[in-house]
Motif scaffolding. Structure first.
Motif, PDB file in Angstrom:
ATOM      1  N   SER A  57       0.977  -1.179   0.066  1.00 53.12           N
ATOM      2  CA  SER A  57      -0.026  -0.108  -0.038  1.00 53.12           C
ATOM      3  C   SER A  57       0.983   1.387   0.185  1.00 53.12           C
ATOM      4  CB  SER A  57      -0.948   0.008   1.177  1.00 53.12           C
ATOM      5  OG  SER A  57      -1.861   0.999   1.079  1.00 53.12           O
ATOM      6  N   LEU A  75     -11.465   0.650   3.761  1.00 59.02           N
ATOM      7  CA  LEU A  75     -10.230   0.958   4.437  1.00 59.02           C
ATOM      8  C   LEU A  75     -10.207   0.848   5.860  1.00 59.02           C
ATOM      9  CD1 LEU A  75      -8.696   3.669   2.127  1.00 59.02           C
ATOM     10  CD2 LEU A  75      -7.657   0.987   2.507  1.00 59.02           C
ATOM     11  N   GLU A  94      -5.462  11.450   1.698  1.00 52.77           N
ATOM     12  CA  GLU A  94      -5.098  10.241   1.452  1.00 52.77           C
ATOM     13  C   GLU A  94      -4.194   9.663   2.665  1.00 52.77           C
ATOM     14  OE1 GLU A  94      -3.407   7.496  -2.199  1.00 52.77           O
ATOM     15  OE2 GLU A  94      -2.291   9.428  -1.907  1.00 52.77           O
ATOM     16  N   ARG A 117       0.908   5.780  -0.894  1.00 54.04           N
ATOM     17  CA  ARG A 117       0.500   7.307  -1.315  1.00 54.04           C
ATOM     18  C   ARG A 117       0.413   7.197  -2.888  1.00 54.04           C
ATOM     19  NH1 ARG A 117       3.341  11.767   1.998  1.00 54.04           N
ATOM     20  NH2 ARG A 117       1.703  12.939   0.972  1.00 54.04           N
ATOM     21  N   LEU A 135      -6.453   8.625   5.192  1.00 54.83           N
ATOM     22  CA  LEU A 135      -7.411   7.339   4.789  1.00 54.83           C
ATOM     23  C   LEU A 135      -6.499   6.048   5.029  1.00 54.83           C
ATOM     24  CD1 LEU A 135      -9.517   8.505   1.924  1.00 54.83           C
ATOM     25  CD2 LEU A 135     -10.262   8.375   4.221  1.00 54.83           C
ATOM     26  N   LEU A 136      -5.265   6.197   4.774  1.00 51.32           N
ATOM     27  CA  LEU A 136      -4.373   5.132   4.908  1.00 51.32           C
ATOM     28  C   LEU A 136      -3.603   4.915   6.149  1.00 51.32           C
ATOM     29  CD1 LEU A 136      -2.324   5.506   1.202  1.00 51.32           C
ATOM     30  CD2 LEU A 136      -4.032   3.965   2.043  1.00 51.32           C
ATOM     31  N   GLN A 163     -13.960   3.810   0.986  1.00 48.58           N
ATOM     32  CA  GLN A 163     -13.329   4.287   2.069  1.00 48.58           C
ATOM     33  C   GLN A 163     -13.719   3.417   3.343  1.00 48.58           C
ATOM     34  OE1 GLN A 163     -13.405   8.474   2.500  1.00 48.58           O
ATOM     35  NE2 GLN A 163     -12.934   8.856   0.289  1.00 48.58           N
ATOM     36  N   ASP A 200      -5.095   0.159  -1.751  1.00 47.87           N
ATOM     37  CA  ASP A 200      -4.917   1.775  -1.679  1.00 47.87           C
ATOM     38  C   ASP A 200      -6.386   2.496  -1.739  1.00 47.87           C
ATOM     39  OD1 ASP A 200      -6.203   1.640  -4.566  1.00 47.87           O
ATOM     40  OD2 ASP A 200      -4.140   1.401  -5.150  1.00 47.87           O
ATOM     41  N   VAL A 201      -6.312   3.641  -2.086  1.00 44.94           N
ATOM     42  CA  VAL A 201      -7.721   4.579  -1.735  1.00 44.94           C
ATOM     43  C   VAL A 201      -8.592   4.207  -2.717  1.00 44.94           C
ATOM     44  CG1 VAL A 201      -6.475   6.194  -0.333  1.00 44.94           C
ATOM     45  CG2 VAL A 201      -6.805   6.326  -2.786  1.00 44.94           C
ATOM     46  N   ARG A 202      -8.486   3.231  -3.714  1.00 49.08           N
ATOM     47  CA  ARG A 202      -9.423   3.202  -4.814  1.00 49.08           C
ATOM     48  C   ARG A 202     -10.382   2.409  -4.488  1.00 49.08           C
ATOM     49  NH1 ARG A 202      -5.671   0.900  -9.444  1.00 49.08           N
ATOM     50  NH2 ARG A 202      -4.680  -0.125  -7.792  1.00 49.08           N
ATOM     51  N   LEU A 257      -8.475  10.532  -5.278  1.00 51.99           N
ATOM     52  CA  LEU A 257      -9.409  11.141  -4.399  1.00 51.99           C
ATOM     53  C   LEU A 257      -9.968  12.436  -5.012  1.00 51.99           C
ATOM     54  CD1 LEU A 257      -7.815  10.629  -0.675  1.00 51.99           C
ATOM     55  CD2 LEU A 257      -9.693   9.532  -1.900  1.00 51.99           C
TER      56      LEU A 257
END
Length: 302
Positions: A14, A73, A138, A16, A141-142, A70, A65-67, A117
């Motif tokens: 994972s 995650l 991001e 950024r 979120l991560l 949310q 990842d952020v795709r 995002l």
């Protein structure tokens, strides 16, 4: 923890957006891992179980990842704990890549890609999530993944080769190089994917002997013919000496394959003999991390 005869090695990748996650997954694939990108977190335990127990795949790299949604995650902690309970903490690694904000902005500008995002259906959100804001959001979120990372790599100043070396170092992966020795016939064109090409058409040609014409460089009668000419093994030995000295350097050069092509007119006698000769000698002298394979491209025409 082992499962049957397999010891799983699961790397969750994972980081950024723009920091090199895709490059990490590609590198792990080169290292023998089975990569899956952008898999919903809720499916990870089931997928790992299927791959390990049913497909007998023990080296797995999962991109997160952020795709993904949310809300998904936020479930990372429970998914991570479930994997640890099933396979043990030695089997599960989290690799997190990052980069300085200014570097990320420059990379997005250079590629003209849109940060994940910034792709929103709500036009008001698009207005507030410009690139710098998206990059900062991001991080938040991560955070559940970043705080559990076993390996963190800052790619701000790394090129792809340096990144690969860092991954190799952190995971304890040995580089393995496959040496492909290929015989071919020039009359059917030169191989375009060869790293080295040697022309052995200057050697005596068994083709002009009626009793040898239909045989190949692997037949004893053809080998006996070549034994009558000292220049045949002399040339093959010169090629061997060169590669015996220099091929081991590829273990430190981020290469996974090297192709050595040996060509004669038809790819049946001289090139086949020299390729076999070279492969046998190199297999006995090269480091164990170098795998020697030989292929005769024109075999279907024999």
């Amino acid at each position: 923890m082992t499962t049957g005869t397999l010891t799983p090695q699961v790397v969750i990748v994972s980081g950024r957006s723009g920091s090199g996650k895709t490059s990490v997954l590609n590198t792990l694939e080169d290292f023998g891992y089975y990569p899956i990108d952008n898999l919903p977190l809720s499916l990870i335990p089931q997928v790992v179980d299927k791959l390990v127990h049913h497909s007998k795949i023990s080296k797995i790299a999962l991109g997160v990842d952020v795709r993904i949604p949310q809300a998904d995650l936020s479930e990372f902690a429970s998914v991570y704990d479930e994997l640890l309970a099933s396979y043990g903490d030695i089997a599960i690694k989290v690799l997190y890549v990052t980069a300085q904000e200014s570097v990320l902005i420059a990379r997005f500008d250079a590629t003209r890609r849109v940060h994940p995002l910034m792709v929103e259906s709500d036009s008001n959100q698009v207005a507030t999530l410009n690139l710098p804001n998206a990059i900062r959001k991001e991080i938040e979120l991560l955070e559940p993944i970043a705080t559990r990372a076993d390996i963190k790599i800052d790619t701000s100043t790394l090129n792809i080769h340096e990144l690969k070396e860092q991954i190799r170092h952190h995971l304890g992966v040995d580089n393995v190089v496959t040496v492909n020795i290929l015989s071919f016939g020039f009359k059917y064109s030169s191989p375009i994917d060869a790293d080295f090409i040697f022309d052995v058409r200057i050697l005596p040609n068994p083709h002009w002997r009626g009793d040898l014409k239909d045989q190949t460089g692997m037949d004893n009668a053809v080998k006996a013919f070549f034994a009558e000419y000292s220049e045949v093994d002399a040339m093959a030995d010169d090629i061997f000496i060169f590669f015996d000295k220099w091929l081991p350097q590829f273990l430190h050069n981020n290469r996974h394959t090297v192709t050595i092509a040996i060509g004669c007119t038809g790819g049946k006698h001289r090139s086949v003999y020299v390729a076999q000769y070279l492969a046998q000698k190199l297999a006995n002298t090269l480091p164990k991390k170098m795998i020697v394979r030989v292929k005769h491209r024109e075999k279907s025409k024999w």
